[in-house]
Design a protein around this motif. Structure first.
Motif, PDB file in Angstrom:
ATOM      1  N   UNK A   1       0.858  -1.193   0.000  1.00 30.03           N
ATOM      2  CA  UNK A   1       0.000   0.000   0.000  1.00 30.03           C
ATOM      3  C   UNK A   1       0.890   1.238   0.000  1.00 30.03           C
ATOM      4  N   UNK A   2       0.288   2.379  -0.317  1.00 32.85           N
ATOM      5  CA  UNK A   2       0.998   3.648  -0.146  1.00 32.85           C
ATOM      6  C   UNK A   2       0.056   4.584   0.589  1.00 32.85           C
ATOM      7  N   UNK A   3       0.592   5.677   1.099  1.00 32.71           N
ATOM      8  CA  UNK A   3      -0.276   6.672   1.717  1.00 32.71           C
ATOM      9  C   UNK A   3      -0.193   7.952   0.907  1.00 32.71           C
ATOM     10  N   UNK A   4      -1.259   8.750   1.025  1.00 29.62           N
ATOM     11  CA  UNK A   4      -1.291   9.992   0.270  1.00 29.62           C
ATOM     12  C   UNK A   4      -2.054  11.007   1.099  1.00 29.62           C
ATOM     13  N   UNK A   5      -1.958  12.276   0.733  1.00 32.99           N
ATOM     14  CA  UNK A   5      -2.733  13.288   1.477  1.00 32.99           C
ATOM     15  C   UNK A   5      -3.625  14.058   0.515  1.00 32.99           C
ATOM     16  N   UNK A   6      -4.785  14.488   1.026  1.00 32.34           N
ATOM     17  CA  UNK A   6      -5.728  15.234   0.196  1.00 32.34           C
ATOM     18  C   UNK A   6      -5.880  16.680   0.644  1.00 32.34           C
ATOM     19  N   UNK A   7      -5.387  16.985   1.842  1.00 36.01           N
ATOM     20  CA  UNK A   7      -5.625  18.328   2.376  1.00 36.01           C
ATOM     21  C   UNK A   7      -4.341  19.113   2.559  1.00 36.01           C
ATOM     22  N   UNK A   8      -4.503  20.384   2.973  1.00 38.42           N
ATOM     23  CA  UNK A   8      -3.367  21.292   3.157  1.00 38.42           C
ATOM     24  C   UNK A   8      -3.394  21.807   4.593  1.00 38.42           C
ATOM     25  N   UNK A   9      -2.216  21.969   5.169  1.00 42.14           N
ATOM     26  CA  UNK A   9      -2.186  22.532   6.523  1.00 42.14           C
ATOM     27  C   UNK A   9      -0.917  23.347   6.703  1.00 42.14           C
ATOM     28  N   UNK A  10      -1.007  24.352   7.571  1.00 41.21           N
ATOM     29  CA  UNK A  10       0.186  25.149   7.897  1.00 41.21           C
ATOM     30  C   UNK A  10       0.625  24.735   9.299  1.00 41.21           C
TER      31      UNK A  10
ATOM     32  N   UNK B   1       4.102  24.871   4.972  1.00 40.95           N
ATOM     33  CA  UNK B   1       2.763  24.541   4.482  1.00 40.95           C
ATOM     34  C   UNK B   1       2.886  23.191   3.782  1.00 40.95           C
ATOM     35  N   UNK B   2       2.137  22.200   4.279  1.00 37.95           N
ATOM     36  CA  UNK B   2       2.197  20.848   3.709  1.00 37.95           C
ATOM     37  C   UNK B   2       0.931  20.623   2.887  1.00 37.95           C
ATOM     38  N   UNK B   3       1.100  20.170   1.640  1.00 43.82           N
ATOM     39  CA  UNK B   3      -0.069  19.961   0.771  1.00 43.82           C
ATOM     40  C   UNK B   3       0.244  18.858  -0.233  1.00 43.82           C
ATOM     41  N   UNK B   4      -0.784  18.383  -0.972  1.00 46.21           N
ATOM     42  CA  UNK B   4      -0.494  17.390  -2.022  1.00 46.21           C
ATOM     43  C   UNK B   4       0.425  18.010  -3.084  1.00 46.21           C
ATOM     44  N   UNK B   5       1.227  17.188  -3.773  1.00 49.49           N
ATOM     45  CA  UNK B   5       2.121  17.685  -4.821  1.00 49.49           C
ATOM     46  C   UNK B   5       1.296  18.246  -5.979  1.00 49.49           C
ATOM     47  N   UNK B   6       1.871  19.197  -6.720  1.00 49.77           N
ATOM     48  CA  UNK B   6       1.166  19.786  -7.869  1.00 49.77           C
ATOM     49  C   UNK B   6       0.854  18.710  -8.910  1.00 49.77           C
ATOM     50  N   UNK B   7      -0.219  18.961  -9.685  1.00 48.59           N
ATOM     51  CA  UNK B   7      -0.665  18.011 -10.728  1.00 48.59           C
ATOM     52  C   UNK B   7       0.472  17.622 -11.674  1.00 48.59           C
ATOM     53  N   UNK B   8       1.253  18.643 -12.103  1.00 48.84           N
ATOM     54  CA  UNK B   8       2.270  18.375 -13.131  1.00 48.84           C
ATOM     55  C   UNK B   8       3.609  17.913 -12.540  1.00 48.84           C
ATOM     56  N   UNK B   9       3.664  17.721 -11.236  1.00 49.33           N
ATOM     57  CA  UNK B   9       4.906  17.289 -10.590  1.00 49.33           C
ATOM     58  C   UNK B   9       5.047  15.772 -10.728  1.00 49.33           C
TER      59      UNK B   9
ATOM     60  N   UNK C   1       4.426   6.546   6.532  1.00 48.91           N
ATOM     61  CA  UNK C   1       3.217   7.362   6.620  1.00 48.91           C
ATOM     62  C   UNK C   1       2.644   7.327   8.030  1.00 48.91           C
ATOM     63  N   UNK C   2       1.679   8.235   8.300  1.00 43.61           N
ATOM     64  CA  UNK C   2       1.138   8.341   9.665  1.00 43.61           C
ATOM     65  C   UNK C   2      -0.039   7.400   9.913  1.00 43.61           C
ATOM     66  N   UNK C   3      -0.598   6.816   8.840  1.00 50.92           N
ATOM     67  CA  UNK C   3      -1.771   5.953   9.052  1.00 50.92           C
ATOM     68  C   UNK C   3      -1.343   4.543   9.444  1.00 50.92           C
TER      69      UNK C   3
ATOM     70  N   UNK D   1      -5.792  15.310   5.951  1.00 50.32           N
ATOM     71  CA  UNK D   1      -6.661  14.202   5.517  1.00 50.32           C
ATOM     72  C   UNK D   1      -5.890  13.106   4.780  1.00 50.32           C
ATOM     73  N   UNK D   2      -5.054  12.343   5.529  1.00 45.86           N
ATOM     74  CA  UNK D   2      -4.290  11.265   4.890  1.00 45.86           C
ATOM     75  C   UNK D   2      -5.210  10.108   4.489  1.00 45.86           C
TER      76      UNK D   2
END
Length: 707
Positions: free
Chosen positions: A485-494, A515-523, A560-562, A605-606
């Motif tokens: 499995x992998x983990x991912x994040x959907x939200x942003x937080x400072x 500021x932690x957020x999901x990576x940009x679409x084109x990254x 990951x944290x989950x 929101x991981x």
């Protein structure tokens, strides 16, 4: 003495499992006079019985490339043949072979036609723009139909497939072909195992068909080459053999036409003619454009022409272990010359390596050679640290060739040695296997201390464990397969993290705001999971500490944290912070970043991501309902239905966690008549209940029952 590169061919043989690659490669070795009896290549290799059953791995496990010589039109050609396995778990082998090849012979079974794995490999070849010839094998089998396969290659693979031959007879009485270029019939002579052929008149009942398909061939060629167009319209018969072949060669190099020929490798028919076409139509190293790379000193794009006068540049595309000479690195040389005993630079490690010896591989013998030059493929020995995909080059003229991107493993197994004596041997064995195969990863689980091996599928891991047993004499106990499995994040937080420690003497201090957020679409998270943006202005954190912050986040992403799985990608913007002139140091900032990661991630929101596999099932019509019902129960999403040779093809996307033991179940449902292939497609967010189960297991609790 420089070789004439016009007379060199670097070709691969690619196909679906069971299309007859091994047999074809053996015939090539036999006809070219590499002296060995037909069919003894199965002996003495570690995975003998498996190879004999599956016929998946070509020649032998240890030989990735064999060099043979072929006489064609009074010239002696050198052909480097690279074998590629057919099974989907080894797509990486095909991928890395295509990277270093100039041309490809694509095998199809005359009975089964285009199969799922043919499509995968064909797309890979399209990606690398490799010119190819189609060889329809097994013409002696019942149900063989050459023209049907040509049509499938056209329709299903979307290519301009053009028949160069028509078979004379089919199934048991397949005895020769009509050569459409020269308009003559040829029959191979059984007396010398098909080395020679006899010209025969075209059978009466085939005259109309021959006329029709010869016209199609000439039309395709004239359509590609304008200069032949007028001659074709005035009088199609005025086109000479040379004109047709020259135009055909240009079209093949341009990937505009895929010439199709047929034969039966097992019955020694057609391989020789196919080899003649390889010399005639497939590219030499000189037909390739200059290979491009970057200069590691300044990042500028540079190129190397296929010439021995240029500085040395080569790509190591496979590491193999040989019991007699140790570790071999199979190398494709793009430019310059490498002499045995000289030094080269490995641009990945930045270290010099001494290459003590160079070999040309001949089936199961190695021929030591003094030097290897541009356009050639050989094996080098004596290096300390070379990995698959490394660029080897001249020290004074460094270049980094585009490396190969390998898919990440999707399935893991915990293993442990059966006895204490096996512990060291296990470490050595796993190290060697991981070196040979970039998609095989070995890790130690930090919580349990177990060794976890991961790969591309159940078969992949079965074979590796089998090789541990045979080649390294290690017996292991293995756990149940686990999904990566992998983990991912959907939200942003400072988040602001201040790390302070005061003890006698110097303290520790670091203060960061991110500021932690999901990576940009084109990254591209595959190449680089962490998108790190430094927005510090005015020196509130000194420059030298910034890389430590980045490193802290990079290292943390492995857990990951989950449920402790790797994080697939995230963006971190470092927007502010402060430091202490005495107490701050690099380590403090790295630790602050690690603490910030643990604190900020739960607020983003991981979610848990699961690998989704692309599954294709070939099943008789009457079992179709049962098979689809079973796939639905496994959370499968139907992607389409097709029919192939009277059987139904079901395409679906199914989570890997639901696919363990699928092959056995499929056999049960269909009384052993269906077959399936499965390959990794993408990661997707797992449903809530699945996430809860996985997280509960990772915390040691199973829902509803305390273990």
């Amino acid at each position: 003495m420089a070789k004439d590169l016009k007379l060199v061919r670097n070709i691969g043989i690619a196909a679906h499992i069971d299309a007859g690659k091994t047999t074809t490669t053996e015939r090539i070795l036999f006809y070219s006079g590499v002296n060995h009896k037909l069919g003894e290549t199965h002996e003495g290799s570690a995975t003998t019985d498996w190879m004999a059953q599956e016929q998946e791995r070509g020649i032998t496990i240890t030989s990735a490339a064999v060099t043979v010589f072929w006489n064609y039109r009074n010239k002696k050609y050198q052909v480097n043949v690279i074998d590629t396995p057919g099974h989907v778990d080894f797509t990486v082998e095909v991928n890395r072979s295509l990277r270093v090849l100039d041309g490809l012979v694509f095998l199809f079974s005359a009975v089964d036609g285009v199969e799922p794995q043919s499509e995968t490999n064909w797309r890979l070849a399209d990606g690398y723009k490799v010119p190819r010839i189609g060889f329809v094998n097994k013409m002696d089998r019942s149900g063989a139909d050459f023209l049907k396969v040509v049509k499938q290659v056209k329709d299903m693979l979307g290519s301009e497939a053009v028949a160069l031959q028509l078979p004379i007879g089919a199934e048991d009485d397949f005895k020769g072909v009509v050569d459409l270029i020269n308009n003559r019939g040829i029959v191979w002579n059984d007396a010398d195992k098909g080395m020679t052929f006899t010209e025969v008149p075209i059978p009466e009942d085939m005259l109309d068909e021959v006329a029709e398909y010869r016209e199609k061939l000439l039309e395709a060629v004239a359509g590609y080459d304008e200069s032949l167009m007028e001659k074709f319209f005035e009088d199609p018969d005025s086109l000479t053999e040379r004109e047709i072949l020259d135009a055909l060669r240009k079209a093949v190099l341009d990937n505009a036409i895929v010439p199709m020929v047929c034969g039966s490798s097992f019955k020694n028919k057609g391989v020789q003619t196919m080899l003649d076409f390889v010399m005639e139509l497939l590219p030499s190293p000189l037909d390739q454009e200059a290979v491009k790379g970057t200069d590691p000193r300044n990042g500028e794009e540079i190129s190397r022409k296929p010439s021995e006068a240029e500085p040395f540049a080569a790509l190591g595309f496979k590491i193999a272990t040989d019991p007699f000479v140790g570790r071999l690195c199979f190398t494709r040389v793009y430019s310059g010359v490498l002499e045995a005993g000289s030094y080269i630079l490995n641009t990945r490690s930045g270290n010099k390596e001494r290459i003590s010896r160079i070999f040309q591989m001949h089936a199961n013998k190695q021929n030591p050679i003094e030097r290897i030059g541009a356009g050639d493929i050989g094996a080098v020995v004596g290096f300390k640290d070379i990995k698959t995909g490394d660029t080897l080059c001249d020290e004074k003229n460094p270049i980094v060739l585009e490396s190969m991107v390998f898919p990440e493993p999707v399935i893991g197994l915990a293993i442990e040695p059966k006895t204490q004596a096996d512990v060291d041997k296990l470490g050595i064995g796993l190290g060697k296997l991981a070196e040979e195969d970039p998609t095989f990863v070995v890790k130690t689980d930090p919580d349990t201390g177990q060794t976890v091996i991961s790969g591309m599928g159940e078969l992949h891991l079965d074979i590796l464990i089998d090789r541990l047993r045979r080649e390294f004499k290690v017996e292991v106990n293995q756990g149940a397969p686990q999904v990566a499995y992998k983990e991912s994040i959907n939200g942003t937080t400072e988040h602001r993290e201040v790390y302070k420690k005061q003890s006698g003497g110097r303290g520790k201090f670091a203060d960061i705001k991110v500021v932690v957020s999901p990576a940009d679409e084109d990254w591209d998270v595959v190449k680089n999971p962490l998108q790190f943006v430094n927005e510090i202005v005015g020196g509130s954190i000194p420059k030298e500490y910034i890389p430590s912050v980045q490193k802290g986040f990079e290292v943390s992403m492995n857990n990951g944290v989950l449920a402790g799985y790797q994080l697939s990608g995230m963006k971190v913007r470092l927007i502010d912070g402060s430091f202490h002139a005495v107490d701050s140091d690099s380590l403090s900032f790295e630790l602050a970043a690690k603490m910030a990661y643990r604190a900020a991630l739960p607020k983003c929101s991981p979610v848990l991501m699961e690998p989704i596999m692309k599954v294709e099932v070939l099943t008789p019509e009457e079992n179709m309902g049962d098979v689809m019902g079973d796939l639905n129960r496994r959370r499968g999403q139907m992607q389409g239905l097709d029919s192939r040779n009277g059987a139904q093809v079901i395409k679906a996307l199914v989570p890997l966690s639901e696919m363990f033991g699928y092959v056995t179940q499929l056999r049960t449902i269909t009384s052993g008549r269906a077959t399936s292939t499965m390959e990794f497609d993408h990661y997707a967010e797992a449903p809530r209940n699945v996430q809860e189960d996985v997280i509960a297991k990772s915390k040691g609790k199973v829902k509803g029952i305390e273990e």
